[in-house]
Design a protein around this motif. Structure first.
Motif, PDB file in Angstrom:
ATOM      1  N   ASP A 180      26.453  38.716  37.963  1.00  0.00           N
ATOM      2  CA  ASP A 180      25.105  39.142  37.054  1.00  0.00           C
ATOM      3  C   ASP A 180      25.129  40.981  37.240  1.00  0.00           C
ATOM      4  O   ASP A 180      25.069  41.422  36.233  1.00  0.00           O
ATOM      5  CB  ASP A 180      23.993  38.407  37.271  1.00  0.00           C
ATOM      6  CG  ASP A 180      23.910  37.043  37.171  1.00  0.00           C
ATOM      7  OD1 ASP A 180      24.875  36.729  36.190  1.00  0.00           O
ATOM      8  OD2 ASP A 180      23.177  36.268  37.697  1.00  0.00           O
ATOM      9  N   ARG A 181      25.222  41.204  38.361  1.00  0.00           N
ATOM     10  CA  ARG A 181      24.988  42.595  38.304  1.00  0.00           C
ATOM     11  C   ARG A 181      26.054  43.481  37.831  1.00  0.00           C
ATOM     12  O   ARG A 181      25.840  44.551  36.980  1.00  0.00           O
ATOM     13  CB  ARG A 181      24.864  43.218  40.001  1.00  0.00           C
ATOM     14  CG  ARG A 181      24.529  44.409  39.959  1.00  0.00           C
ATOM     15  CD  ARG A 181      24.231  44.860  41.568  1.00  0.00           C
ATOM     16  NE  ARG A 181      25.068  44.453  42.529  1.00  0.00           N
ATOM     17  CZ  ARG A 181      25.055  43.289  43.310  1.00  0.00           C
ATOM     18  NH1 ARG A 181      24.089  42.392  43.546  1.00  0.00           N
ATOM     19  NH2 ARG A 181      25.912  43.017  44.163  1.00  0.00           N
ATOM     20  N   ARG A 182      27.449  42.983  38.031  1.00  0.00           N
ATOM     21  CA  ARG A 182      28.282  43.602  37.297  1.00  0.00           C
ATOM     22  C   ARG A 182      28.566  43.602  35.972  1.00  0.00           C
ATOM     23  O   ARG A 182      28.810  44.563  35.262  1.00  0.00           O
ATOM     24  CB  ARG A 182      29.780  43.033  38.099  1.00  0.00           C
ATOM     25  CG  ARG A 182      29.854  43.465  39.505  1.00  0.00           C
ATOM     26  CD  ARG A 182      30.461  44.716  39.667  1.00  0.00           C
ATOM     27  NE  ARG A 182      31.605  45.003  38.917  1.00  0.00           N
ATOM     28  CZ  ARG A 182      32.280  46.403  39.028  1.00  0.00           C
ATOM     29  NH1 ARG A 182      31.453  47.229  39.355  1.00  0.00           N
ATOM     30  NH2 ARG A 182      33.241  46.534  38.363  1.00  0.00           N
ATOM     31  N   CYS A 202      25.858  43.446  34.041  1.00  0.00           N
ATOM     32  CA  CYS A 202      25.153  44.239  33.339  1.00  0.00           C
ATOM     33  C   CYS A 202      25.440  45.632  33.583  1.00  0.00           C
ATOM     34  O   CYS A 202      25.308  46.547  32.605  1.00  0.00           O
ATOM     35  CB  CYS A 202      23.606  44.098  34.149  1.00  0.00           C
ATOM     36  SG  CYS A 202      22.905  42.836  34.161  1.00  0.00           S
ATOM     37  N   GLN A 203      26.025  46.021  34.625  1.00  0.00           N
ATOM     38  CA  GLN A 203      26.820  47.465  34.582  1.00  0.00           C
ATOM     39  C   GLN A 203      27.807  47.759  33.619  1.00  0.00           C
ATOM     40  O   GLN A 203      27.868  49.035  33.044  1.00  0.00           O
ATOM     41  CB  GLN A 203      27.148  47.836  35.933  1.00  0.00           C
ATOM     42  CG  GLN A 203      26.187  47.671  37.019  1.00  0.00           C
ATOM     43  CD  GLN A 203      26.948  47.843  38.486  1.00  0.00           C
ATOM     44  OE1 GLN A 203      27.948  47.806  38.766  1.00  0.00           O
ATOM     45  NE2 GLN A 203      26.216  47.800  39.661  1.00  0.00           N
ATOM     46  N   ASN A 242      27.893  46.220  30.772  1.00  0.00           N
ATOM     47  CA  ASN A 242      27.300  46.091  29.346  1.00  0.00           C
ATOM     48  C   ASN A 242      28.262  44.977  28.584  1.00  0.00           C
ATOM     49  O   ASN A 242      28.394  45.705  27.398  1.00  0.00           O
ATOM     50  CB  ASN A 242      27.129  47.625  28.585  1.00  0.00           C
ATOM     51  CG  ASN A 242      26.371  48.472  29.226  1.00  0.00           C
ATOM     52  OD1 ASN A 242      25.063  48.124  30.003  1.00  0.00           O
ATOM     53  ND2 ASN A 242      26.595  49.737  29.115  1.00  0.00           N
ATOM     54  N   ALA A 272      26.294  39.605  25.080  1.00  0.00           N
ATOM     55  CA  ALA A 272      25.919  38.427  25.547  1.00  0.00           C
ATOM     56  C   ALA A 272      26.900  37.192  24.903  1.00  0.00           C
ATOM     57  O   ALA A 272      26.889  36.077  25.341  1.00  0.00           O
ATOM     58  CB  ALA A 272      24.489  38.238  25.507  1.00  0.00           C
TER      59      ALA A 272
END
Length: 424
Positions: free
Chosen positions: A369-371, A373-374, A376, A379
């Motif tokens: 999830d963090r990667r 978000c980084q 972009n 969705a």
């Protein structure tokens, strides 16, 4: 000349690691002895920490019910005593059901086996009498007339004497191992009590050491992972106990409907062995079928068939939902963790691998999830059925398409001019 201390520290660690690795490869036997000696020293304390962790799950629930007691030490001591008392009651209840029934079953077998042997011997004698050719074949094959029974008896007595000496020699080792095991068990239990009494102090001391050795950011992450691991293992223990109780009650109800014997005994055996993930109930099935077999062989076959049906229900519905949901691990990965853990470390691996897999699954999900978000990532690309992105046309194809449209336009204009000339 400026010397980078961090670089020197890393070089030193690299050299030390290379030396240790080389020693492990070149002198495996000595390294194994050293590891066994070290494990012998720390194993009682590791076992004590594991006991404390398991006892802490019911102890926390009991301690929450004792909030009316204001004195912390009194409340903690009373919670520990009640926890041990409840566990002893459960163990005594299980043994109270198992031991008398095992005695009755053994007595029944002692009465049944001699009759079975007599019937078998009589059947063999009748078979030989009815088939003379079989008796002649046995006589010629084994040559019973030439057997030296005295020599056979001497060999049997020599074998028995050899086995007795071996057993006596092994008994000394067994006594030593049992004594060492009892001492280690006492040390583990005392250490577990100490950990339960001072768990907050031990946790604070570990945090102080951690923050004093590594950076604050890394220490925060390690503490977060340790708290996640603690919650996951605690939920796994409570979920495993709930699953065992559900399965034992399910067997008791179905056996009562089918009017089978030994309902309390077999259901308790199934519940206790079901504490071993997924495969433990099969051990209970074998023991339960053995008890029912003495009473009625046909009911034993019915019990095995019933077990296979209920086991499929338990493996596919109850266990993944009760245990898998409590630790946040999907049912598919529960089965994978059980298989891998059992292959690596047996029963202990099954018990440890499921919550460990849950922790790794949670950390992997957070990292993913963090990667995302980084980077972009849209969705719509992460949906179960991603929206199809229009195919990008390269410059050559776009130019070719424009030329084709231009030719079509020119041909259309020429056709229009020809039509105008004909009309004139």
């Amino acid at each position: 000349m400026h010397i980078d201390k961090k670089l020197m520290h890393r070089i030193f660690l690299l050299i030390a690691g290379a030396i240790v690795f080389g020693w492990l490869i070149l002198d495996t036997a000595r390294a194994t002895e050293v590891f066994r000696w070290a494990w012998g020293l720390v194993s009682p304390f590791v076992a004590g920490a594991a006991i404390a962790f398991i006892f802490n799950v019911p102890m926390r629930a009991i301690e929450r019910q004792l909030d009316g007691i204001r004195k912390t030490s009194l409340r903690r001591g009373l919670a520990i005593v009640l926890t041990i008392f409840c566990l002893v009651l459960v163990i005594m209840f299980v043994f109270e059901l198992l031991v008398p029934q095992i005695k009755l079953t053994m007595a029944s077998l002692a009465e049944t086996i001699p009759a079975f042997v007599d019937r078998t011997a009589t059947s063999l004698v009748s078979l030989v009498e009815e088939n003379p050719d079989l008796g002649v074949w046995i006589q010629e094959t084994f040559d019973l007339d030439k057997l030296d029974w005295n020599d056979i008896l001497r060999n049997i007595l020599a074998w028995i004497a050899n086995q007795v000496s071996t057993v006596m020699g092994g008994a000394v080792n067994v006594i030593g191992n049992v004594t060492t095991g009892i001492v280690n068990m006492v040390i583990s239990f005392v250490f577990a009590l100490y950990c339960l009494c001072r768990k907050e102090i031990l946790a604070r001391q570990c945090r102080r050491v951690l923050y004093s050795v590594i950076s604050e950011r890394r220490a925060d992450e390690i503490i977060r992972i340790m708290r996640l691991t603690n919650a996951t293992f605690s939920n796994f223990i409570s979920g495993q106990c709930r699953e065992a109780v559900i399965l034992g009650c399910l067997f008791a109800v179905v056996m009562a409907i089918m009017k089978m014997p030994y309902i309390p005994l077999v259901s308790v055996i199934i519940a206790v062995t079901a504490l071993i993930p997924v495969v433990g109930a099969f051990v209970g099935c074998i023991v339960g079928a053995f008890f029912i077999l003495v009473n009625d062989p046909f009911q034993a076959l019915t019990f095995i068939a019933m077990f296979l049906v209920l086991q499929q229900l338990e493996n596919n519905l109850i266990y993944p939902r009760v245990v898998g949901t409590s630790i946040g691990l999907p049912g598919m990965w529960v089965l994978v963790a059980v298989s891998i853990g059992g292959e690596i470390m047996g029963v202990a691996g099954m018990l440890v691998m499921i919550p460990l897999a849950s922790v790794l699954y949670t950390l992997g999900r957070e990292f993913t999830d963090r990667r995302l978000c980084q980077r972009n990532i849209p969705a719509e690309k992460l949906e179960a059925q991603p929206v199809m992105i229009p195919h990008k046309v390269n410059r050559f194809q776009e130019r070719k398409k424009k030329l084709k449209l231009a030719r079509m336009k020119e041909e259309f204009l020429k056709t229009q001019e020809l039509l105008k000339k004909k009309n004139k």
